[in-house]
Design a protein around this motif. Structure first.
Motif, PDB file in Angstrom:
ATOM      1  N   PHE A  95      28.970  40.826 -40.449  1.00  0.00           N
ATOM      2  CA  PHE A  95      27.639  40.255 -40.719  1.00  0.00           C
ATOM      3  C   PHE A  95      27.525  38.869 -40.078  1.00  0.00           C
ATOM      4  O   PHE A  95      26.534  38.567 -39.396  1.00  0.00           O
ATOM      5  N   ILE A  96      28.558  38.026 -40.260  1.00  0.00           N
ATOM      6  CA  ILE A  96      28.543  36.675 -39.688  1.00  0.00           C
ATOM      7  C   ILE A  96      28.576  36.744 -38.149  1.00  0.00           C
ATOM      8  O   ILE A  96      27.843  36.015 -37.467  1.00  0.00           O
ATOM      9  N   VAL A  97      29.407  37.646 -37.617  1.00  0.00           N
ATOM     10  CA  VAL A  97      29.485  37.791 -36.145  1.00  0.00           C
ATOM     11  C   VAL A  97      28.122  38.230 -35.597  1.00  0.00           C
ATOM     12  O   VAL A  97      27.640  37.712 -34.584  1.00  0.00           O
ATOM     13  N   LEU A  98      27.484  39.190 -36.291  1.00  0.00           N
ATOM     14  CA  LEU A  98      26.157  39.663 -35.865  1.00  0.00           C
ATOM     15  C   LEU A  98      25.146  38.520 -35.833  1.00  0.00           C
ATOM     16  O   LEU A  98      24.392  38.370 -34.867  1.00  0.00           O
ATOM     17  N   ILE A  99      25.169  37.693 -36.882  1.00  0.00           N
ATOM     18  CA  ILE A  99      24.204  36.575 -36.962  1.00  0.00           C
ATOM     19  C   ILE A  99      24.441  35.599 -35.814  1.00  0.00           C
ATOM     20  O   ILE A  99      23.509  35.234 -35.079  1.00  0.00           O
ATOM     21  N   LEU A 100      25.707  35.186 -35.625  1.00  0.00           N
ATOM     22  CA  LEU A 100      26.000  34.174 -34.599  1.00  0.00           C
ATOM     23  C   LEU A 100      25.773  34.725 -33.189  1.00  0.00           C
ATOM     24  O   LEU A 100      25.225  34.035 -32.325  1.00  0.00           O
ATOM     25  N   ALA A 101      26.181  35.984 -32.963  1.00  0.00           N
ATOM     26  CA  ALA A 101      26.030  36.568 -31.622  1.00  0.00           C
ATOM     27  C   ALA A 101      24.551  36.758 -31.281  1.00  0.00           C
ATOM     28  O   ALA A 101      24.098  36.385 -30.188  1.00  0.00           O
ATOM     29  N   MET A 102      23.775  37.317 -32.218  1.00  0.00           N
ATOM     30  CA  MET A 102      22.342  37.523 -31.934  1.00  0.00           C
ATOM     31  C   MET A 102      21.617  36.195 -31.829  1.00  0.00           C
ATOM     32  O   MET A 102      20.719  36.027 -30.999  1.00  0.00           O
ATOM     33  N   ASP A 103      22.034  35.221 -32.662  1.00  0.00           N
ATOM     34  CA  ASP A 103      21.397  33.908 -32.608  1.00  0.00           C
ATOM     35  C   ASP A 103      21.639  33.269 -31.237  1.00  0.00           C
ATOM     36  O   ASP A 103      20.730  32.670 -30.657  1.00  0.00           O
ATOM     37  N   LEU A 156      25.007  45.946 -29.699  1.00  0.00           N
ATOM     38  CA  LEU A 156      25.538  47.142 -30.373  1.00  0.00           C
ATOM     39  C   LEU A 156      26.349  47.999 -29.400  1.00  0.00           C
ATOM     40  O   LEU A 156      27.292  48.683 -29.806  1.00  0.00           O
ATOM     41  N   PHE A 157      26.002  47.937 -28.106  1.00  0.00           N
ATOM     42  CA  PHE A 157      26.705  48.722 -27.088  1.00  0.00           C
ATOM     43  C   PHE A 157      28.097  48.137 -26.815  1.00  0.00           C
ATOM     44  O   PHE A 157      29.076  48.881 -26.663  1.00  0.00           O
ATOM     45  N   VAL A 158      28.204  46.790 -26.776  1.00  0.00           N
ATOM     46  CA  VAL A 158      29.484  46.165 -26.395  1.00  0.00           C
ATOM     47  C   VAL A 158      30.422  45.940 -27.583  1.00  0.00           C
ATOM     48  O   VAL A 158      31.618  45.742 -27.391  1.00  0.00           O
ATOM     49  N   MET A 159      29.915  45.952 -28.808  1.00  0.00           N
ATOM     50  CA  MET A 159      30.783  45.730 -29.973  1.00  0.00           C
ATOM     51  C   MET A 159      30.524  46.780 -31.049  1.00  0.00           C
ATOM     52  O   MET A 159      29.407  47.256 -31.190  1.00  0.00           O
ATOM     53  N   ASN A 160      31.570  47.123 -31.796  1.00  0.00           N
ATOM     54  CA  ASN A 160      31.412  48.071 -32.906  1.00  0.00           C
ATOM     55  C   ASN A 160      31.299  47.299 -34.220  1.00  0.00           C
ATOM     56  O   ASN A 160      32.165  46.480 -34.526  1.00  0.00           O
ATOM     57  N   PHE A 161      30.250  47.568 -34.969  1.00  0.00           N
ATOM     58  CA  PHE A 161      30.046  46.861 -36.236  1.00  0.00           C
ATOM     59  C   PHE A 161      30.028  47.850 -37.395  1.00  0.00           C
ATOM     60  O   PHE A 161      29.788  49.049 -37.207  1.00  0.00           O
ATOM     61  N   SER A 162      30.233  47.312 -38.596  1.00  0.00           N
ATOM     62  CA  SER A 162      30.075  48.104 -39.817  1.00  0.00           C
ATOM     63  C   SER A 162      28.589  48.438 -39.974  1.00  0.00           C
ATOM     64  O   SER A 162      27.731  47.567 -39.809  1.00  0.00           O
ATOM     65  N   ILE A 163      28.296  49.695 -40.305  1.00  0.00           N
ATOM     66  CA  ILE A 163      26.900  50.105 -40.496  1.00  0.00           C
ATOM     67  C   ILE A 163      26.262  49.305 -41.636  1.00  0.00           C
ATOM     68  O   ILE A 163      25.067  48.985 -41.604  1.00  0.00           O
ATOM     69  N   TYR A 164      27.079  48.920 -42.627  1.00  0.00           N
ATOM     70  CA  TYR A 164      26.543  48.168 -43.776  1.00  0.00           C
ATOM     71  C   TYR A 164      26.219  46.726 -43.367  1.00  0.00           C
ATOM     72  O   TYR A 164      25.230  46.147 -43.837  1.00  0.00           O
ATOM     73  N   ALA A 165      27.047  46.167 -42.467  1.00  0.00           N
ATOM     74  CA  ALA A 165      26.776  44.820 -41.957  1.00  0.00           C
ATOM     75  C   ALA A 165      25.487  44.845 -41.129  1.00  0.00           C
ATOM     76  O   ALA A 165      24.676  43.911 -41.193  1.00  0.00           O
ATOM     77  N   VAL A 166      25.290  45.925 -40.365  1.00  0.00           N
ATOM     78  CA  VAL A 166      24.069  46.052 -39.559  1.00  0.00           C
ATOM     79  C   VAL A 166      22.847  46.114 -40.463  1.00  0.00           C
ATOM     80  O   VAL A 166      21.828  45.460 -40.206  1.00  0.00           O
ATOM     81  N   MET A 167      22.956  46.882 -41.546  1.00  0.00           N
ATOM     82  CA  MET A 167      21.818  46.985 -42.478  1.00  0.00           C
ATOM     83  C   MET A 167      21.518  45.623 -43.121  1.00  0.00           C
ATOM     84  O   MET A 167      20.355  45.214 -43.232  1.00  0.00           O
ATOM     85  N   LEU A 168      22.591  44.904 -43.526  1.00  0.00           N
ATOM     86  CA  LEU A 168      22.399  43.559 -44.100  1.00  0.00           C
ATOM     87  C   LEU A 168      21.753  42.631 -43.079  1.00  0.00           C
ATOM     88  O   LEU A 168      20.843  41.860 -43.396  1.00  0.00           O
ATOM     89  N   TYR A 169      22.233  42.723 -41.833  1.00  0.00           N
ATOM     90  CA  TYR A 169      21.697  41.864 -40.767  1.00  0.00           C
ATOM     91  C   TYR A 169      20.202  42.135 -40.548  1.00  0.00           C
ATOM     92  O   TYR A 169      19.413  41.195 -40.362  1.00  0.00           O
ATOM     93  N   LEU A 170      19.797  43.413 -40.578  1.00  0.00           N
ATOM     94  CA  LEU A 170      18.389  43.749 -40.332  1.00  0.00           C
ATOM     95  C   LEU A 170      17.485  43.156 -41.424  1.00  0.00           C
ATOM     96  O   LEU A 170      16.385  42.684 -41.133  1.00  0.00           O
ATOM     97  N   VAL A 171      17.979  43.165 -42.670  1.00  0.00           N
ATOM     98  CA  VAL A 171      17.214  42.542 -43.766  1.00  0.00           C
ATOM     99  C   VAL A 171      17.153  41.024 -43.538  1.00  0.00           C
ATOM    100  O   VAL A 171      16.093  40.402 -43.655  1.00  0.00           O
ATOM    101  N   PHE A 172      18.318  40.428 -43.174  1.00  0.00           N
ATOM    102  CA  PHE A 172      18.400  38.991 -42.912  1.00  0.00           C
ATOM    103  C   PHE A 172      17.448  38.598 -41.778  1.00  0.00           C
ATOM    104  O   PHE A 172      16.751  37.579 -41.849  1.00  0.00           O
ATOM    105  N   ASN A 173      17.395  39.426 -40.736  1.00  0.00           N
ATOM    106  CA  ASN A 173      16.543  39.154 -39.572  1.00  0.00           C
ATOM    107  C   ASN A 173      15.069  39.042 -39.986  1.00  0.00           C
ATOM    108  O   ASN A 173      14.372  38.102 -39.595  1.00  0.00           O
ATOM    109  N   VAL A 174      14.611  39.997 -40.800  1.00  0.00           N
ATOM    110  CA  VAL A 174      13.211  39.962 -41.243  1.00  0.00           C
ATOM    111  C   VAL A 174      12.983  38.761 -42.169  1.00  0.00           C
ATOM    112  O   VAL A 174      11.977  38.050 -42.038  1.00  0.00           O
ATOM    113  N   ALA A 175      13.948  38.504 -43.069  1.00  0.00           N
ATOM    114  CA  ALA A 175      13.807  37.371 -44.003  1.00  0.00           C
ATOM    115  C   ALA A 175      13.700  36.056 -43.230  1.00  0.00           C
ATOM    116  O   ALA A 175      12.833  35.217 -43.532  1.00  0.00           O
TER     117      ALA A 175
END
Ligand SMILES: [Zn+2]
Ligand SMILES: [Zn+2]
Length: 232
Positions: A95-103, A156-175
């Motif tokens: 979840f943290i990696v997703l936030i920092l990488a997308m940011d 998502l193509f270059v790194m493998n993430f937990s599906i649950y972290a992705v779902m949390l990230y998508l909620v965080f993104n909208v928030a």
């Protein structure tokens, strides 16, 4: 989760598109309603939203649906892989990696779209607002929507993430999208000045960007603006 994925597998392309269109429309409608409720403007929503904004929001929902469909097809064909671990630490780290990488990716994209004059014309639509509301979050040119979407699919193509972290990230993104497009700061002062939270974007951070386009290019954090000297 497995049962839901098996259900998706039974749908044809048109059915998948319709399902993802409903999902994206629901997310956008909920985000706008929550944002107006946070600003205490829910009763005035019909007066404050223009037909043009509804048009652009529908366009953004359509192109977000194309990105969702592309992501699902990449997943179905093995180009995007999620892991299903329920280990809380693994989910938190992803979840943290997703936030920092997308940011970081969005910071670079956002900075570039401001600095390169031949692409800025795709972003100035979003900058008609000095005092954005939650629907401004969806007033985006299709080129910009597809640009952000491609960054997401690339990660998502270059790194493998937990599906649950992705779902949390998508909620965080909208928030975070809602928080950045409000008329009043909803983050309490004590939280905003907290040593951890002061690295996170707040309402004033993104609203400042709408008013002065030379700084605050991040979306979730102030990390990249601090590092590259663009923080106000
Ligand atoms: Zn904005
Ligand atoms: Zn901008």
């Amino acid at each position: 989760m497995q049962a839901f994925l098996e259900y998706l597998n039974t749908l044809n392309l048109f059915q998948l598109f319709a399902l993802f269109l409903i999902e994206n429309a629901f997310i956008a409608a909920a985000a706008v309603l929550i944002g107006f409720a946070c600003d205490g403007l829910l009763m005035q929503i019909r007066r404050l939203i223009t037909v043009e904004e509804i048009y652009w929001a529908c366009s953004t929902v359509f192109f977000n649906t194309l990105i969702t469909l592309a992501g699902y097809l990449l997943f179905k064909n093995g180009y995007v892989v999620f892991h299903l671990s329920v280990n809380p630490l693994e989910i938190f780290v992803d979840f943290i990696v997703l936030i920092l990488a997308m940011d970081f990716l969005m910071y670079v994209f956002h900075w570039a779209i401001h600095k390169l004059s031949f692409v800025y014309r795709f972003h100035d639509l979003h900058h008609v607002y000095d005092t954005p509301t939650a629907i401004s979050l969806f007033v985006l040119h299709p080129v910009e929507v597809m640009g952000f979407g491609m960054l997401w699919l690339f990660l998502l193509f270059v790194m493998n993430f937990s599906i649950y972290a992705v779902m949390l990230y998508l909620v965080f993104n909208v928030a975070m999208g809602i928080i950045g497009h409000l008329r009043k700061e909803i983050v309490p002062e004590v939280v905003k000045n907290n040593v951890v939270f002061q690295w996170l974007a707040n309402t004033g951070f993104h609203v400042d960007h709408h008013q002065n386009e030379d700084h605050n290019y991040g979306f979730y954090t102030k990390v990249w603006d601090r590092l590259f000297g663009t923080l106000k």
